[in-house]
Structures are given as C-alpha cells and as structure tokens.
Write a protein that holds these residues in place. Structure first.
Motif, mmCIF file in Angstrom:
data_model
loop_
_atom_site.group_PDB
_atom_site.id
_atom_site.type_symbol
_atom_site.label_atom_id
_atom_site.label_comp_id
_atom_site.label_asym_id
_atom_site.label_seq_id
_atom_site.Cartn_x
_atom_site.Cartn_y
_atom_site.Cartn_z
ATOM 1 N N HIS A 124 76.760 30.483 45.674
ATOM 2 C CA HIS A 124 78.134 30.996 45.576
ATOM 3 C C HIS A 124 78.132 32.473 45.203
ATOM 4 O O HIS A 124 77.260 32.937 44.460
ATOM 5 N N ASP B 173 73.792 33.505 37.623
ATOM 6 C CA ASP B 173 74.695 32.460 38.159
ATOM 7 C C ASP B 173 75.654 33.078 39.149
ATOM 8 O O ASP B 173 76.732 33.461 38.785
ATOM 9 N N MET B 174 75.272 33.151 40.439
ATOM 10 C CA MET B 174 73.958 32.936 40.955
ATOM 11 C C MET B 174 73.634 33.937 42.042
ATOM 12 O O MET B 174 73.151 33.612 43.107
ATOM 13 N N GLU C 291 83.108 28.548 43.900
ATOM 14 C CA GLU C 291 82.367 27.486 43.201
ATOM 15 C C GLU C 291 82.791 27.411 41.745
ATOM 16 O O GLU C 291 82.796 26.340 41.144
ATOM 17 N N GLU C 292 83.126 28.573 41.169
ATOM 18 C CA GLU C 292 83.449 28.613 39.738
ATOM 19 C C GLU C 292 84.826 28.043 39.431
ATOM 20 O O GLU C 292 85.224 27.962 38.269
ATOM 21 N N GLU D 286 71.767 26.135 43.116
ATOM 22 C CA GLU D 286 71.547 26.538 41.731
ATOM 23 C C GLU D 286 71.092 25.412 40.800
ATOM 24 O O GLU D 286 71.148 24.237 41.147
HETATM 25 ZN ZN LIG Z 1 76.820 28.767 39.500
#
Ligand SMILES: [Zn+2]
Length: 429
Positions: A76, A108-109, A138-139, A166
């Motif tokens: 991501h 991250d990431m 993604e977050e 990840e």
């Molecule tokens: Zn992540």
C-alpha cells in the motif's frame, strides 16, 4: 543498480496521509511516481482510480516460464497521519541520517514498495509472472484500494497462486536458553479475522433523578464490561502451533501445548509474536450516549473491536451474543473472516531459503498476525497470502513501535538486505 534507499526516500516524500472515511491525499502523485519507475523499466503500468485521486497501480512483470501461476506482490502507498510536533525530523522529509531513513511509511510500507520498484528497475527477470499491485486505502478499510480492485478488476488477479505483502520476514533477536542470540524471522501465514461491532442498547427514556430499570446507558455499560472482561479460551491454530513448536525448538525452550500461557511465559521476547493470537479478543473502543446529565436517553451506542482466529468465528460471535444481555443488539461495522495459508508449502520454503541466503543463521518460523492487512481482500480469491516484506533489523531496534509510531524509520542496511532477499525470492520461486 537502482538505489532502494533513494526510491524509498522519494516515496516517503509523497505525503499520502489517510485520515480514514475517504479523507486522504497524495496517493495519486505517489501512484504516478510508481508508474513512472515501472514504465522506465519497460513495464506497462495501469493507474486505476476508485474515486477521484484514490489511485492504485497495477502491472505485470513477465516471467521466463509463463506456464507457472503468477505471484501477486502487493503493497500500500497510503500511510497513517503523523503530527510533526511529535517528531525529531519532519515526517515527510525522507531524510537519511545516522544509518536510518526517517519518515512516515518508511517501515509501513514504502520500504517494501521501494524494494519491489528497485528490483524491477534493475531489470528483474522472475521465473513466473509477477502481478504487482500498489494500492490505496489500506490504512482505512481498503474500500478504495484492495477491496475495490478485487470487486472491480478481479480479472487482473486471475490465476495468482500466492501473494506476498507486509508484516513478516524481519529480524527478531531473541535469547536462547543457552545464552545464544537467535535471529528469528517470522513469516505471516495467517491473520485473525476482523469483526468490528456496533452495539445498540435501547431502553426507556426518562428523568435522571428517577428510578429506571431499563436505562440504555446502564445496559450498554454492562454489555461492554462483560465483553471486555471475558477470558477467551486458548484455541491453537496451525500457524500459532507451528510458531510455538519451532520457536521453542530453536531457542531450546520447553513447549507444552497443553499449557500455552506457561509456554508463552518461558519464550521471553518471542512471546510477543504469539500472545495476541492464541485466543480471540474483544475490546470496546468507542462509546456514544446521552446529551444531558439529568436525562436518561432511550438509546446508547458503542463499538467493539473483535478479532477471531481461523475456525473460531461462529463460536466467538455466539458467545458475544450471550454477553450482550437484554435490550442490546449488535451489527457489523466491518466483517472480514480470518486468513490462513499453509505453513508447509513450497512458497514458505522458498521465502525461508531466500532469507537464509542472506542470513545463514536465520530461523524462519510461521506466525499469525493479530490484526489485518489487505490479504483479507485477496485471500477470498483463493490466493495463499503471506506476510513477507523482508528487512534486516539490528538488535534492540524498536520495530514494533515504528509502524504508526512517532519517529518511524528504517535501517538503511536493512532496506538493502530486504531488497537482496526479495530479489532471491522473486527470481527463483
Ligand atoms: Zn501497512
């Protein structure tokens, strides 16, 4: 050779903050940069927007053996917010100092995204086709990223047998019984499921000074207390059992599967890789009730973060129902089943081999992630999803405080190690 550190620094400098609920920025610019690197390497990327500026990049790197099923390599581009006031360096500076690359997203990431990009820029020739996905959101809930891609562009992932992303493949320095330090590398082979619940308690509204046996606030607080205090039973899933057995063996520590809590206590620092995944969890996180101190409201609401283990979801939800009590109902805010891939597979063997090629002392073990990643979107397609974003970390480096933390940074040496490990895997698996 493309410089993985420089690429990671460039990615960090795109502020791709995702505040959630659709409030995000910078993904478009980061996606264009990624697409530019891929185009420069002769790969044809596609930028797909799920909403204005919510950009995802897809690409396919042809392998030398087109008869093999492709491997999905996904990462991501968004990051969680960072408040500059808390940081020692501006969080989107991508500054390299004291052997570290600093900035939000550096572990991250964007680190993994940079490794993939630099390998492709170097002219990587994989054995099998690689499907690359650099995704948005993604977050938050992935609804503008991985989940949207799977819903709207599923054909792009057709035939993918496995995926890497990840949360795995990094160095964990742990003490063995005989005083040695073991280099443990956990690879994610499972993820707990997510059941985010909204509880609604209903009752009889009334004056705060009067007796009321149907107070919605009291009902809600009672339910939350019972849910928070519930001691979930130990349920050993294949990933966690394999983690305990193999880690115990590597450290020379006795593992007793009939006494998991005792075993965790003996494992020392390595226990942190399993202590949240030997059982389900249910944690109240949000509460909302009332509007005036002398008024009993008719409704009170809360949210509870419930995590389930593979094979336990029905039991957990049935137990939650018994804990709710009268007048309290639940509904899903978000519901994603657990993820599970085989720990004894040629994929796992290949990942372990790639790590050992760079760190001959490595002990590679499967583990189950306590939270969730975009694997939840791809796993329902029948893709075996692994947490494998290799990284060398020095002893004492507070890796677990880095992701979403203040002063997030990645060791430069670790990035270069990760690129080499990933290169081994992608060119041979
Ligand atoms: Zn992540």
């Amino acid at each position: 050779m493309a410089d993985v550190v420089e690429l990671c620094s460039r990615l960090v400098r795109f502020d791709t903050t995702n505040r959630g609920l659709g409030d995000a920025e910078g993904e478009r610019e980061a996606a264009e940069f990624v697409a530019g690197v891929l185009s420069g390497a002769g790969i044809e990327p596609k930028i797909l927007e799920s909403a204005p500026r919510r950009a995802n990049v897809l690409a396919r790197v042809p392998g030398t053996d087109p008869t093999l099923p492709p491997l999905l390599v996904q990462g991501h581009l968004d990051v969680v917010p960072a408040d500059p006031a808390d940081w020692s360096v501006p969080p989107f500076s991508g500054e390299v100092r004291d052997g570290y690359l600093w900035g939000r997203g550096s572990v991250d990431m964007k680190d993994f995204c940079a490794m993939v990009l630099s390998l492709v820029a170097d002219g990587l020739r994989p054995r099998r086709d690689l499907v690359l996905a650099f995704v948005a959101d993604e977050e938050d809930r992935g609804e503008w990223g991985a989940h949207w891609l799977v819903a709207e562009h599923r054909e792009f992932f057709d035939g993918c047998a496995a995926a890497i992303s990840e949360s795995g493949g990094y160095t964990y320095h742990v003490p063995a019984a005989d005083g040695r330090t073991v280099h443990l590398y956990p690879i994610g082979t499972a993820e707990r499921g997510t059941a985010h619940l909204r509880l609604t308690a209903r009752g009889r509204a009334g004056h705060g000074s009067r007796r009321n046996d149907e107070n919605a606030v009291v009902r809600l607080v009672g339910a939350l207390h019972r849910i928070a205090a519930h001691r979930w039973p130990v349920r050993l899933t294949p990933a966690v059992e394999a983690f305990l057995v193999r880690t115990g063996e590597a450290l020379g520590i006795e593992v007793d599967l009939s006494d998991v809590d005792g075993t965790l206590a003996r494992l020392g620092p390595a226990a942190s890789l399993a202590e949240n995944t030997v059982r389900a969890s249910s944690t109240p996180t949000m509460i909302d009730a009332g509007y005036k101190v002398n008024v009993i409201p008719s409704v009170a609401r809360a949210q509870v973060d419930v995590r389930t283990l593979p094979g336990t979801e029905e039991d957990v939800l049935a137990t939650i129902d018994t804990l709710l009590g009268p007048g309290v109902e639940r509904e899903f805010v978000s519901h994603m089943p657990p993820v599970q891939a085989p720990a004894d597979s040629p994929w796992f063997t290949a990942m372990a081999g790639a790590i050992r090629a760079e760190d001959p002392e490595a002990v590679v073990v499967p583990y189950c992630m306590g939270g969730g990643t975009d694997a939840k979107a791809f796993s329902p397609l029948g893709i075996d999803c692994y947490g494998f974003a290799p990284l060398w970390l020095p002893a004492g480096f507070p890796y677990r405080a880095m992701a979403h933390g203040v002063d997030e940074r990645v060791p430069v040496e670790g990035l270069e190690f990760g690129k080499r490990v990933l290169g081994h895997l992608l060119s041979t698996c």
